[in-house]
Scaffold this active site. Structure first.
Site, PDB file in Angstrom:
ATOM      1  N   TRP A 210      11.657 138.675   4.944  1.00 19.88           N
ATOM      2  CA  TRP A 210      11.550 137.728   6.063  1.00 19.88           C
ATOM      3  C   TRP A 210      10.159 137.884   6.660  1.00 19.88           C
ATOM      4  O   TRP A 210       9.728 139.000   6.947  1.00 19.88           O
ATOM      5  CB  TRP A 210      12.609 137.984   7.147  1.00 19.88           C
ATOM      6  CG  TRP A 210      12.307 137.124   8.349  1.00 19.88           C
ATOM      7  CD1 TRP A 210      12.501 135.784   8.452  1.00 19.88           C
ATOM      8  CD2 TRP A 210      11.653 137.530   9.570  1.00 19.88           C
ATOM      9  NE1 TRP A 210      12.025 135.324   9.658  1.00 19.88           N
ATOM     10  CE2 TRP A 210      11.500 136.368  10.361  1.00 19.88           C
ATOM     11  CE3 TRP A 210      11.188 138.754  10.064  1.00 19.88           C
ATOM     12  CZ2 TRP A 210      10.906 136.390  11.620  1.00 19.88           C
ATOM     13  CZ3 TRP A 210      10.590 138.780  11.328  1.00 19.88           C
ATOM     14  CH2 TRP A 210      10.466 137.605  12.098  1.00 19.88           C
TER      15      TRP A 210
ATOM     16  N   GLU B  76      14.551 135.023   3.223  1.00 24.92           N
ATOM     17  CA  GLU B  76      15.266 134.594   4.445  1.00 24.92           C
ATOM     18  C   GLU B  76      14.476 133.552   5.227  1.00 24.92           C
ATOM     19  O   GLU B  76      13.347 133.801   5.648  1.00 24.92           O
ATOM     20  CB  GLU B  76      15.526 135.817   5.344  1.00 24.92           C
ATOM     21  CG  GLU B  76      16.238 135.465   6.652  1.00 24.92           C
ATOM     22  CD  GLU B  76      16.454 136.677   7.561  1.00 24.92           C
ATOM     23  OE1 GLU B  76      15.929 137.767   7.266  1.00 24.92           O
ATOM     24  OE2 GLU B  76      17.144 136.511   8.586  1.00 24.92           O
TER      25      GLU B  76
ATOM     26  N   LYS C 141      13.966 130.693   8.487  1.00 20.54           N
ATOM     27  CA  LYS C 141      14.208 130.611   9.929  1.00 20.54           C
ATOM     28  C   LYS C 141      13.767 129.232  10.405  1.00 20.54           C
ATOM     29  O   LYS C 141      12.808 128.667   9.878  1.00 20.54           O
ATOM     30  CB  LYS C 141      13.424 131.714  10.634  1.00 20.54           C
ATOM     31  CG  LYS C 141      13.810 131.950  12.080  1.00 20.54           C
ATOM     32  CD  LYS C 141      13.209 133.260  12.601  1.00 20.54           C
ATOM     33  CE  LYS C 141      13.618 133.516  14.036  1.00 20.54           C
ATOM     34  NZ  LYS C 141      13.190 134.838  14.510  1.00 20.54           N
TER      35      LYS C 141
ATOM     36  N   ASP D 239      20.829 133.540   7.502  1.00 20.47           N
ATOM     37  CA  ASP D 239      21.049 134.200   8.787  1.00 20.47           C
ATOM     38  C   ASP D 239      21.740 133.197   9.707  1.00 20.47           C
ATOM     39  O   ASP D 239      21.237 132.079   9.910  1.00 20.47           O
ATOM     40  CB  ASP D 239      19.702 134.665   9.372  1.00 20.47           C
ATOM     41  CG  ASP D 239      19.862 135.446  10.672  1.00 20.47           C
ATOM     42  OD1 ASP D 239      20.552 134.958  11.586  1.00 20.47           O
ATOM     43  OD2 ASP D 239      19.276 136.541  10.786  1.00 20.47           O
TER      44      ASP D 239
ATOM     45  N   HIS E 218      19.731 131.271  12.381  1.00 17.84           N
ATOM     46  CA  HIS E 218      18.445 130.666  12.015  1.00 17.84           C
ATOM     47  C   HIS E 218      18.497 129.183  11.722  1.00 17.84           C
ATOM     48  O   HIS E 218      17.659 128.651  10.995  1.00 17.84           O
ATOM     49  CB  HIS E 218      17.863 131.403  10.798  1.00 17.84           C
ATOM     50  CG  HIS E 218      17.305 132.744  11.149  1.00 17.84           C
ATOM     51  ND1 HIS E 218      16.534 133.487  10.300  1.00 17.84           N
ATOM     52  CD2 HIS E 218      17.396 133.478  12.287  1.00 17.84           C
ATOM     53  CE1 HIS E 218      16.188 134.624  10.875  1.00 17.84           C
ATOM     54  NE2 HIS E 218      16.699 134.638  12.080  1.00 17.84           N
TER      55      HIS E 218
ATOM     56  N   HIS F  39      22.999 137.337   6.739  1.00 14.54           N
ATOM     57  CA  HIS F  39      22.697 138.063   7.969  1.00 14.54           C
ATOM     58  C   HIS F  39      23.657 137.492   8.997  1.00 14.54           C
ATOM     59  O   HIS F  39      23.369 136.465   9.602  1.00 14.54           O
ATOM     60  CB  HIS F  39      21.247 137.840   8.411  1.00 14.54           C
ATOM     61  CG  HIS F  39      20.299 138.824   7.819  1.00 14.54           C
ATOM     62  ND1 HIS F  39      18.992 138.919   8.208  1.00 14.54           N
ATOM     63  CD2 HIS F  39      20.485 139.774   6.885  1.00 14.54           C
ATOM     64  CE1 HIS F  39      18.404 139.884   7.516  1.00 14.54           C
ATOM     65  NE2 HIS F  39      19.287 140.415   6.702  1.00 14.54           N
TER      66      HIS F  39
ATOM     67  N   ASP G 203      18.603 132.323  21.549  1.00 13.19           N
ATOM     68  CA  ASP G 203      18.522 133.652  20.951  1.00 13.19           C
ATOM     69  C   ASP G 203      19.405 133.685  19.717  1.00 13.19           C
ATOM     70  O   ASP G 203      20.510 133.154  19.717  1.00 13.19           O
ATOM     71  CB  ASP G 203      18.986 134.734  21.927  1.00 13.19           C
ATOM     72  CG  ASP G 203      18.882 136.105  21.270  1.00 13.19           C
ATOM     73  OD1 ASP G 203      17.742 136.556  21.061  1.00 13.19           O
ATOM     74  OD2 ASP G 203      19.923 136.677  20.916  1.00 13.19           O
TER      75      ASP G 203
ATOM     76  N   ASP H  47      20.392 136.526  17.985  1.00 15.09           N
ATOM     77  CA  ASP H  47      20.838 137.852  17.556  1.00 15.09           C
ATOM     78  C   ASP H  47      21.830 138.553  18.478  1.00 15.09           C
ATOM     79  O   ASP H  47      21.721 139.753  18.699  1.00 15.09           O
ATOM     80  CB  ASP H  47      19.606 138.757  17.355  1.00 15.09           C
ATOM     81  CG  ASP H  47      18.686 138.207  16.281  1.00 15.09           C
ATOM     82  OD1 ASP H  47      19.124 138.141  15.139  1.00 15.09           O
ATOM     83  OD2 ASP H  47      17.541 137.836  16.605  1.00 15.09           O
TER      84      ASP H  47
ATOM     85  N   ASP I  94      22.979 141.218  11.323  1.00 13.62           N
ATOM     86  CA  ASP I  94      21.655 141.183  11.955  1.00 13.62           C
ATOM     87  C   ASP I  94      21.790 140.783  13.419  1.00 13.62           C
ATOM     88  O   ASP I  94      21.742 139.603  13.748  1.00 13.62           O
ATOM     89  CB  ASP I  94      20.731 140.210  11.204  1.00 13.62           C
ATOM     90  CG  ASP I  94      19.306 140.256  11.743  1.00 13.62           C
ATOM     91  OD1 ASP I  94      19.014 141.149  12.569  1.00 13.62           O
ATOM     92  OD2 ASP I  94      18.491 139.406  11.354  1.00 13.62           O
TER      93      ASP I  94
HETATM   94  C1  RNT Z   1      14.267 137.684  12.191  1.00  8.65           C
HETATM   95  C2  RNT Z   1      15.157 137.870  11.005  1.00  8.65           C
HETATM   96  C3  RNT Z   1      15.088 139.219  10.376  1.00  8.65           C
HETATM   97  C4  RNT Z   1      15.033 140.335  11.398  1.00  8.65           C
HETATM   98  C5  RNT Z   1      15.183 141.711  10.816  1.00  8.65           C
HETATM   99  C6  RNT Z   1      14.735 142.772  11.750  1.00  8.65           C
HETATM  100  O1  RNT Z   1      14.468 136.503  12.818  1.00  8.65           O
HETATM  101  O2  RNT Z   1      16.473 137.560  11.316  1.00  8.65           O
HETATM  102  O3  RNT Z   1      16.134 139.381   9.490  1.00  8.65           O
HETATM  103  O4  RNT Z   1      16.017 140.193  12.373  1.00  8.65           O
HETATM  104  O5  RNT Z   1      14.587 141.770   9.591  1.00  8.65           O
HETATM  105 ZN    ZN Z   2      17.983 137.978   9.805  1.00  9.32          ZN
END
Ligand code: RNT
Ligand code: ZN
Length: 420
Positions: free
Chosen positions: A188, A227, A229, A260, A263, A287, A295, A297, A327
């Site tokens: 990523w 990955e 985003k 993810d 994302h 993820h 946000d 996460d 994640d």
């Molecule tokens: C960031 C990605 C990535 C990170 C990690 C720390 O937006 O999701 O995966 O969260 O690699």
């Molecule tokens: Zn991620």
């Protein structure tokens, strides 16, 4: 309180309820025990890592909260993880970032990392029977400060990060070989623009070429993943590694695609993407995360999005081709509890998916009985899966609901609270 032997246990009752729908709870528990979840090391110290010297996280990553007790060393992180694993039914994995190497206080730059910096982790993983996954760290570094890494227009910057990436693949390969289980190495990068780009194409062309160089050497025990985003803090207008970019790249180059959950656009769910991408890529990495407004996460909880992801994996028979990683990072609550809550939620969602009478739902659907399909989906929500979960935890000798938190609180007063 002694139980009347003639009264069926909650599990016995649940087993019969599911059997009436044609679902065998014993089979579901057996299948569940074989699904590893890869825990992300970075929940334990707010994505800090163990490099010498101070560094800003940056690159669009932000961890809020200042709950006391975060791990300051690899030993502390391992100690915390051991607590978490003891509260999880099943056998799981650990997902490490390159910044979590053990560098002995020396300055080892990202283009200098070696397998030996991770041998403490490998030995520990071996002794605990855990598999390892890995990640290059393309952030929290002066050479990532202007927003571009692998796709930078500056050849020196590109080469620096390319070298870092290549080294992580070698390290991942060594981890996979040492532990007898392939190691997923996930790329990523934060690259992108805050405001309106004039050239969207050039950085993507550069990234395409650099990734080819990065993945050129074959490593038998390393599985490469990429990955995407949608946007990050500071890259709101343009992200080089978008979904379409990596989807195309993964298909052309037969790499894993990482999805993810945080994302994508807020109303877009990765659950719906799984059956599509599985037609075109060999395997996927997830993820699992929880986006809340801007946000991406938050700690995952047992919500509809999580149920949907687990259901798609089970319904499509995709578990063998899916690497389930987590994640999220929350520094406003006890970090050991955050890991435990999120991972247990993931395992519960998988259990509920394994308890679904999918054939019956599909028959209703095939017959055009959408009334029956919706009615059944709704009725399934009040099935007693909690009793099956409790039974599963008990059989795996893991604390059940409510009790696990007592263990975390004891650990907090005995261990975490002594860290300054
Ligand atoms: C960031 C990605 C990535 C990170 C990690 C720390 O937006 O999701 O995966 O969260 O690699
Ligand atoms: Zn991620």
């Amino acid at each position: 309180m002694s139980e009347n032997p003639n009264t069926p246990s909650a599990y016995q009752f649940a087993k019969e309820r599911y059997a009436a729908l044609g679902v065998d709870t014993e089979t579901a528990m057996q299948r569940l025990a074989a699904i590893p979840i890869s825990l992300h090391c970075w929940q334990g110290d707010d994505v800090g890592g163990f490099e010498a010297g101070e560094s800003e996280l940056g690159s669009g990553l932000a961890v809020t909260g200042n709950y006391p007790g975060k791990a300051r060393t690899a030993d502390e992180l391992r100690q915390d993880l051991e607590k978490v694993y003891s509260l999880l039914p099943g056998t799981h994995r650990l997902n490490l970032h390159a910044i979590y190497g053990e560098f002995g206080g020396r300055k080892v730059d990202r283009d200098e990392i070696e397998v030996e910096h991770y041998s403490g982790w490998i030995d520990w993983a071996k002794s605990k029977g855990l598999g390892l996954d890995f990640n290059p760290s393309f952030f929290a570094h002066p050479k990532a400060a202007d927003g571009f890494t692998l796709s930078s227009a500056d050849e020196g910057i590109r080469d620096f990060w390319l070298e870092h990436g290549k080294r992580t693949r070698k390290i991942a390969d060594a981890m996979g070989a040492a532990l007898g289980s392939p190691c997923v190495n996930n790329v990523w990068i934060p690259d992108g623009y805050k405001d309106l780009p004039a050239d969207r194409l050039a950085p993507r062309k550069r990234l395409d070429g650099v990734l080819d160089e990065l993945f050129a050497e074959k490593h038998d025990h390393c599985l490469d993943a990429v990955e995407c985003k949608l946007f990050g803090i500071g890259s709101e207008s343009y992200v080089v590694g978008s979904h379409e970019f990596y989807m195309g790249y993964a298909i052309r180059n037969n790499t894993l695609l990482c999805l993810d959950a945080g994302h994508f656009h807020p109303t877009e769910s990765i659950a719906d993407k799984i059956s599509s991408v599985m037609l075109s890529v060999p395997e996927i990495l997830l993820h699992v995360s929880r986006g809340v407004r801007w946000d991406s996460d938050h700690v995952i909880v047992l919500d509809d999005l999580l149920f949907d992801i687990a259901r798609e994996l089970v319904r499509g028979d995709f578990l063998d081709r899916t690497h389930i990683g987590l994640d999220f990072f929350d520094a406003s609550i006890n970090r050991v509890a955050a890991w435990t809550i999120g991972t247990r939620a993931m395992i519960k969602a998988l259990l509920v998916a394994l308890l679904e009478p999918t054939d019956t739902l599909r028959k209703l659907e095939a017959a055009g009985d959408f009334t029956g399909r919706l009615a059944m989906i709704e009725d399934l929500k009040t099935m007693p899966f909690g009793a099956v979960w409790d039974e599963y935890c008990a059989r795996q000798d893991v604390a059940g609901a409510h009790v696990w938190l007592d263990e975390v609180r004891n650990y907090e007063s005995e261990v975490l609270s002594t860290r300054s």
